[in-house]
Design a protein around this motif. Structure first.
Motif, PDB file in Angstrom:
ATOM      1  N   SER A   1      41.864  37.774  32.368  1.00  0.00           N
ATOM      2  CA  SER A   1      42.482  38.769  33.240  1.00  0.00           C
ATOM      3  C   SER A   1      42.823  40.003  32.414  1.00  0.00           C
TER       4      SER A   1
ATOM      5  N   CYS B   1      46.869  33.817  39.504  1.00  0.00           N
ATOM      6  CA  CYS B   1      47.586  32.533  39.596  1.00  0.00           C
ATOM      7  C   CYS B   1      47.900  32.166  41.036  1.00  0.00           C
TER       8      CYS B   1
ATOM      9  N   SER C   1      45.613  43.400  31.610  1.00  0.00           N
ATOM     10  CA  SER C   1      46.897  44.077  31.707  1.00  0.00           C
ATOM     11  C   SER C   1      46.659  45.459  31.103  1.00  0.00           C
TER      12      SER C   1
ATOM     13  N   TRP D   1      43.321  39.325  28.566  1.00  0.00           N
ATOM     14  CA  TRP D   1      44.150  38.168  28.257  1.00  0.00           C
ATOM     15  C   TRP D   1      43.515  36.908  28.811  1.00  0.00           C
TER      16      TRP D   1
ATOM     17  N   VAL E   1      44.069  33.477  30.493  1.00  0.00           N
ATOM     18  CA  VAL E   1      45.095  32.866  31.345  1.00  0.00           C
ATOM     19  C   VAL E   1      44.709  31.408  31.597  1.00  0.00           C
TER      20      VAL E   1
ATOM     21  N   VAL F   1      49.567  32.737  28.744  1.00  0.00           N
ATOM     22  CA  VAL F   1      48.748  33.917  28.458  1.00  0.00           C
ATOM     23  C   VAL F   1      48.587  34.044  26.951  1.00  0.00           C
TER      24      VAL F   1
ATOM     25  N   ILE G   1      47.283  39.279  36.504  1.00  0.00           N
ATOM     26  CA  ILE G   1      47.433  37.901  36.038  1.00  0.00           C
ATOM     27  C   ILE G   1      48.105  37.053  37.110  1.00  0.00           C
TER      28      ILE G   1
END
Length: 361
Positions: free
Chosen positions: A13, A110, A15, A20, A22, A124, A106
């Protein structure tokens, strides 16, 4: 006593600080039902930082009186995105988040597949290929450096989904609804880019392109018109349905005229993000798509030239910058870029000649 059901999923994902990894796992017993958050759903959620000393076998319980969210038109608070944080929402309290608006990519990932009342845990970790990210303000969830060594740390969070409003899968949407989301993603990408959130901007443009592709079948049909749901022609219509079809036809025709231009602009914007992130090969592919869709896209040609220059494809770079001058005669940027191409090509040929002479002497 209910037994814990654990299902684990991993993905990449984004940011504002980069990519990152996840990793999500369910906590407690999975709830029954098929309703899960979809595009446009307003979700009441709470995110907590997990303490590594905490007993991870115990699900996080709700100790607050929380009202169920039931109105999709409810006002959702937008929090400023920051490069100093992995998650873009406050921790420890209940808040509202609308799926698709990109507040935190992120968390949206989820929420996929979650049911009301469920809790999941997710960790993460900075993606191994992008270790130049700024450390997080949440217990150093980013990176620690020791000399030349770089060590990535993962941080664990819990996500509770209390309730959510109905949303739609892309195939359930009318073309006008999809078009609205495409425009929204594009606008959000531009805002993110202007704020220096290049990773987030690229993600928004990708979301817009993916949704726009599903509109392609609504841009063509018999006599240039297709039913809004893509269904086959009925044998007979009443006056009301005929009127509805005329409205749909006009709406679809507008999409037909704007589809290629919008897609070209999105690919052009995406290529700029890729150039800024040091991905010239991907930028060349994106800008090539932009110019193929819209040969008059000046920005697309210029970015194609920039990408080819970085890849040392000097012939293609000259062609791209030449197209810019055809469309915009006297462009100082294109003229300077051509000078740079010629200088780089001359330098490249000189170095190549030196290497060849050493091989044969």
């Amino acid at each position: 006593m209910a037994t814990e059901v654990t299902s684990e999923t991993s993905w990449i994902s984004v940011s504002p600080s980069g990519l990152w990894e996840v990793h999500r796992r369910w906590k407690g017993e999975r709830k029954r039902g098929v309703d899960t958050p979809l595009l446009g759903s307003v979700c009441r959620i709470r995110v907590r930082l997990k303490n590594h000393t905490e007993d991870n076998t115990q699900p996080v319980s709700s100790d607050e009186a929380v009202l169920e969210v039931s109105d999709s038109s409810v006002q959702v608070t937008e929090y400023p995105r920051s490069q100093d944080s992995v998650l873009q929402v406050p921790l420890g309290r209940w808040l509202l988040l609308r799926v698709g608006e990109g507040q935190c990519d992120i968390i949206e990932g989820c929420l996929e597949g979650m049911r009301p009342g469920e809790t999941c845990e997710f960790t993460v970790r900075a993606h191994q290929q992008h270790l130049k990210m700024a450390p997080s303000d949440i217990h150093a969830a980013g990176i620690e450096k020791t000399g030349e060594q770089q060590e990535t740390k993962s941080e664990c969070f819990s996500l509770q989904l209390h309730s959510f409003t109905s949303g739609k899968e892309s195939w359930q949407m009318l073309p006008t609804e999809k078009w609205t989301w495409v425009l929204s993603h594009k606008q959000r990408g531009s805002q993110r880019f202007s704020n220096g959130d290049i990773w987030g901007a690229m993600h928004s443009y990708c979301c817009a392109i993916k949704l726009l592709i599903t509109l392609k079948r609504h841009t063509k049909g018999k006599d240039g018109v297709l039913n809004v749901d893509g269904s086959q022609e009925p044998n007979a219509f009443d006056k009301e349905s005929e009127l509805n079809r005329e409205t749909v036809a006009k709406s679809t025709q507008i999409l037909t005229e704007e589809y290629r231009t919008m897609k070209a602009e999105l690919h052009s914007n995406l290529s700029l993000c890729q150039l800024r992130l040091g991905q010239p090969a991907k930028a060349r592919d994106s800008s090539s798509k932009a110019t193929a869709l819209d040969p008059a896209n000046i920005k697309g040609w210029y970015r194609l030239g920039q990408a080819c220059l970085q890849l040392e494809d000097f012939e293609e770079a000259r062609h791209a910058f030449g197209k810019v001058l055809e469309l915009q005669p006297g462009s100082t940027s294109a003229q300077n870029a051509l000078k740079q191409v010629n200088a780089k090509a001359k330098e490249f040929d000189s170095k190549l000649g030196q290497r060849l002479s050493k091989m044969f002497t």
